[in-house]
Design a protein around this motif. Structure first.
Motif, short mmCIF file in Angstrom:
data_model
loop_
_atom_site.label_atom_id
_atom_site.label_comp_id
_atom_site.label_asym_id
_atom_site.label_seq_id
_atom_site.Cartn_x
_atom_site.Cartn_y
_atom_site.Cartn_z
N PRO A 231 6.51 -1.10 0.94
CA PRO A 231 6.91 -1.04 2.39
C PRO A 231 8.47 -1.16 2.55
N ALA A 232 9.03 -0.68 3.39
CA ALA A 232 10.57 -0.66 3.79
C ALA A 232 11.03 -1.97 3.69
N GLY A 233 12.20 -2.52 3.23
CA GLY A 233 12.57 -3.92 3.20
C GLY A 233 12.29 -4.60 1.97
N GLU B 214 5.41 -1.44 9.02
CA GLU B 214 6.13 -2.35 9.18
C GLU B 214 7.58 -2.29 8.18
N THR B 215 8.56 -3.07 8.68
CA THR B 215 9.87 -3.26 7.83
C THR B 215 10.01 -4.72 7.43
N GLN C 229 11.03 -8.21 6.62
CA GLN C 229 12.19 -9.09 6.54
C GLN C 229 12.11 -10.45 5.69
#
Ligand code: AMP
Ligand code: MG
Length: 405
Positions: A103-105, A86-87, A89
């Motif tokens: 995690p990305a983000g 997941e990215t 948000q």
């Protein structure tokens, strides 16, 4: 008669640093590095969480408080060893465990203790700074860094680093394999009944233990009778297994002392009187092809012990590739009085009473006094030229506490 320093030089010249070999890092504790160690990857090797908690965007929590907690949906869960696809948000959280990749983000981790621990939705009552609880890739070590240099002593802390930067097998100076052999027809295994005139072999246990403590891999052989042929047979067997052979007994002036003749038949040996007490009769040489060094210690247990400390510990340390060969000397005041032969160095057994005070132990300084030796943690060095020490005088002391260092 040789001085202690002259004889130590001869012994040290007779041994060499062992050739380097490749060993798995499970076997390198106490060895010396024979190569430089470069990091194969950075440490940490990826951004990861330093806490169990939730990966978030710190700005989302700017107004979180006890009275107005922020609730975020938990969109994924990352145990250590896994990564999230997941990215994250704004307005979301991902549950994350210590050591799991960020995690990305996400830019921060909020500790589980600062939340309600929710799994579907998490309620958070405190704001955090950007970067909280994140361990950054390379913040400890960069890929390609020289982390340890050739010649470094390898202990547990160095092994951890070598493992972490990606090396399972490394080049080291190995620990010398040391065979320990007591000679004497009077010797029996400890624990068996003594017939009149026989004694328990204590030297081989003493020397094996202290050789291990000084960084060798030492092993004890059963005592051998004062018989030249028996001794030759054992020595011929050991030259294929050992890097150093230590014998005790059989090197003084006795009529049945076979060590000298056995060594002279098998290889080279030289025997000396050294101006020390205890430990006057000493010898060393080599046997076999390739030549393996041998050091012959006197049979009296205290002589054997003192001779080990003065000559063999430095020799083993040289074989291990260490630069500091001798134990530290320090000054102390002596409680008690002591006579010493004026033409010899005396190594009297003492015990620390305080950091800078020692007292004598045992019933006199005879080289058979094992009861006193077991109480000692200091060797009091009375140099040549001094024949007595009075109560309260300053003396030089070899600190033998901490056998394992
Ligand atoms: P040596 O050097 O063989 O003449 O022995 C000198 C003294 O040390 C004698 O009293 C021996 O009995 C004693 N001794 C020799 N070897 C040992 C040993 N392995 N353990 C204990 N005492 C020993
Ligand atoms: Mg003997």
């Amino acid at each position: 008669m040789l001085s202690v320093a002259e004889y130590l030089d001869l012994v040290l010249d007779s041994v060499s640093e062992l050739p380097a070999m490749e060993l798995p890092i499970s076997d390198v504790n106490g060895c010396v590095l024979a190569q430089d160690i470069y990091a194969r990857w950075p440490l940490p090797s990826f951004d990861n969480s330093s806490m169990d908690g939730y990966a978030v965007i710190a700005a989302d929590l700017a107004h979180a408080s006890e009275s107005v907690p922020i609730s975020l949906p938990v969109i994924d869960d990352i145990p250590a060893g896994f990564k999230s696809l997941e990215t994250l948000q704004s307005g979301q959280a991902i549950r994350i465990m210590t050591g799991a990749p960020m995690p990305a983000g996400a830019d921060s981790v909020i500790r589980v203790e600062d939340t309600d621990g929710g799994s579907g939705v998490v309620r958070i009552q405190v704001p955090i700074e950007v970067g909280s609880c994140v361990r950054r890739e390379g913040e400890d070590v960069q890929a390609g860094d020289l982390v340890l240099t050739k010649g470094t002593f390898i202990g547990p802390r160095q092994i951890a680093l070598i493992a972490a930067v990606g090396h399972g097998v490394i080049s080291v100076i190995p620990k010398p394999r040391v065979a320990v052999l007591a000679t004497g027809s009077e010797l029996v295994e400890p624990g068996t009944e003594l017939k009149y005139g026989l004694i328990s072999d204590s030297n081989s246990f003493l020397i094996t233990a202290i050789a291990n403590d000084s960084g060798a891999t030492a092993y004890r052989l059963p005592p051998v009778q004062d018989d030249e042929d028996a001794l030759i047979e054992i020595l011929q067997d050991q030259v294929h297994r050992a890097d150093l052979i230590i014998t005790t007994g059989g090197v003084s002036m006795g009529a049945y002392d076979p060590v000298k003749s056995a060594f002279l038949k098998l290889g080279t040996a030289q025997f000396h009187k050294v101006a020390m007490q205890p430990g006057m009769p000493q010898g060393f040489g080599s046997v076999g092809e390739p030549a393996i060094p041998i050091i012959t210690l006197p049979g009296n247990p205290v002589s054997a012990y003192v001779s080990f400390e003065v000559f063999i510990r430095p020799a083993i340390r040289k074989m291990r590739g260490l630069k500091q060969l001798e134990r530290p000397h320090r000054s102390a005041t002596l409680k008690g009085e002591l006579q010493s032969p004026i033409n010899k160095v005396q190594f009297a057994r003492g015990r620390f009473m305080a950091e800078e005070q020692v007292e004598l132990v045992g019933t006199g300084q005879g080289s058979h006094v094992l009861g006193g030796l077991a109480q000692a943690d200091a060797l009091i060095v009375i140099p040549v030229g001094v024949d007595s020490i009075t109560n309260g005088e300053q003396v030089q002391v070899i600190d033998v506490r901490g056998d394992l260092t």
